[in-house]
Design an enzyme around this catalytic site. Structure first.
Site: not given
Ligand code: FAD
Ligand code: UDP
Length: 389
Positions: A179, A183, A255, A285, A306, A354, A356
């Site tokens: 995912r 770069r 989770r 995070r 988190e 999952y 989006d």
């Protein structure tokens, strides 16, 4: 009864998140009568946001949500129900006492290896570091080692992934890492998609606007009960698939997340999302919510630390694990679902994937369209309208 009246269907939708909202709206616009129930006291599911009372900052209550998509139809859809503000997600990572830019880009590489590489030099450097013995990576670890080598993997991915998933990266599928881009330029946009933004008045307001139709009734604090099914012509269920069957075969693994809230007078960390990649820091995070609304001005700040852990009976399911064991269990539940009548399982919980928000919306639109098409031919709506496994 005239023919039009006969064709009007009485429909129950379980769950007032994006899945439920979009299906409700699409069917209501065709004249059907829709009842939406949700067991929570608010609409919008896990995309729910609200203003924090102490700071007036819009808070993403179930974790940071950034809208990003390549799908023009979906982008137009969300723009119809909200003003989408320009927003680019730029994530930072604290690793071994230094702050780096994510996803891994030329800046990250040069900073990490103390180099001044050009894009081609960086490609060379990383290809020397990559493990060339791994030709067909299957696991998360193999994918990372064959792609970026052990130093970057150990620093940015290993610890974070163990914390996030509660297992070793060698036991996780390669797809989780695929995912994320790597770069060889200074582009630090976390997403590759063409469109990206955050709704000006929040996701909850957007979903409220989607529900704003005379044929839609929303009932909150209302738990689904199986007896409901026979009162309606059809049910679209976006709750957990295993819960629908009373966990008869066991629980699908998820989770869950815990958020530790903190306040700060000023700017706490200076960006929306800071990842903590080392295993010895217990949280994954920190999200500083005011940075999700850069068009607003706030002196005070609210942030969430988190933490990820295994989901138990009383927790909110967040990330489906989809390990080999869960996939076998999933197949059992899919077989049971196929035997039900007048119900279609949708969304992230109903299909145990999952998803989006953009994919959720696209699938919900397709599901509604399929239902409307099948009504015309008199065929039965299936238990799943998308590929689930
Ligand atoms: P949900 O939003 O979960 O809605 C399901 C609803 O069903 C809930 O409101 C629930 O209360 C209700 N329900 C369940 N059981 C019952 C019952 N028995 N009776 C009545 N009601 C019931 N997507 C992005 O595009 N960008 C992001 O940045 C992003 N960040 C994310 C961060 C985190 C931490 C997580 C976990 C997800 C993120 N997502 C993101 C994904 C996003 O949350 C989902 O796409 C979206 O929530 C899916 O909508 P849904 O309607 O299918 O499910
Ligand atoms: N990941 C990581 N370190 C990071 C960010 C991500 O190891 O700093 C891994 C982690 O396993 C995560 C996966 O990459 O689950 C996908 O990252 P993404 O940001 O898409 O995570 P999500 O939005 O699913 O939380």
């Amino acid at each position: 009864m005239n023919e039009n009246k006969m064709n009007i269907k009485n429909i129950l939708i379980v769950g007032a998140g994006f899945s439920g909202a979009v299906i409700a709206r699409q069917l209501a616009e065709q004249g059907h009568v829709i009842t939406v129930i949700d067991k929570r006291e608010h609409i919008a599911g896990n995309s729910y946001d609200e203003r924090d009372q102490k700071t007036d900052v819009m808070v993403h209550v179930y974790g940071p949500h950034i809208f990003h998509t390549d799908n023009e139809v979906v982008w137009n859809y969300v723009n119809k129900f909200s003003v989408m503000m320009p927003y680019i997600n730029r994530v930072k990572a604290t690793v071994r006492g230094q702050v780096f830019s994510l996803p891994i880009n030329l800046h990250t590489i040069n900073q990490f290896f103390s180099t001044t590489c050009s894009p081609d030099e960086a490609k060379n450097l990383i290809s020397q570091k990559a493990d060339k013995n791994i030709t067909n990576p299957q696991t998360f670890e193999e994918q990372a080692l064959s792609f970026i080598g052990s130093e970057l993997y150990e620093a940015f991915f290993k610890g974070y992934t163990i914390k996030q998933w509660g297992m070793e990266p060698k036991d996780l599928p390669a797809s989780i890492l695929k995912r994320l881009p790597v770069r060889f330029n200074y582009d630090d946009n976390y997403f590759n998609h063409k469109y990206q933004g955050i709704p000006k008045d929040g996701y909850t307001q957007m979903i409220k606007n989607i529900f704003e139709h005379e044929n839609i009734t929303v009932r909150l604090n209302t738990n689904f009960c199986k007896d409901n099914v026979k009162e309606y012509d059809h049910v679209f269920y976006s709750g957990p698939l295993d819960e629908y069957f009373n966990y008869i075969n066991g629980r699908l693994g998820y989770r869950t997340l815990d958020f530790e809230k903190g306040y700060y007078n000023g700017d706490y960390q200076g960006c929306a999302v800071m990842n903590y990649c080392s295993e010895d820091i217990p949280f994954t995070r920190i999200t500083e919510h005011k940075y999700f609304s850069p068009w607003e001005k706030h002196e005070k700040s609210i942030y969430y630390k988190e933490y990820s852990r295994a989901c138990t009976e009383n927790d909110i399911p967040y990330y489906p694990i989809r390990q080999v064991g869960e996939m076998a269990l999933l197949r059992d539940y899919l077989a049971l679902a196929e035997k039900e009548n007048n119900i279609t399982f949708v969304g992230r919980l109903g299909t145990y994937r999952y998803l989006d928000m953009d994919v959720t919306i696209a699938e919900a639109m397709q599901t509604a369209e399929k239902y409307l098409d099948l009504l015309k031919t008199g065929e039965t709506m299936p238990a799943f309208s998308v590929e689930v496994q």
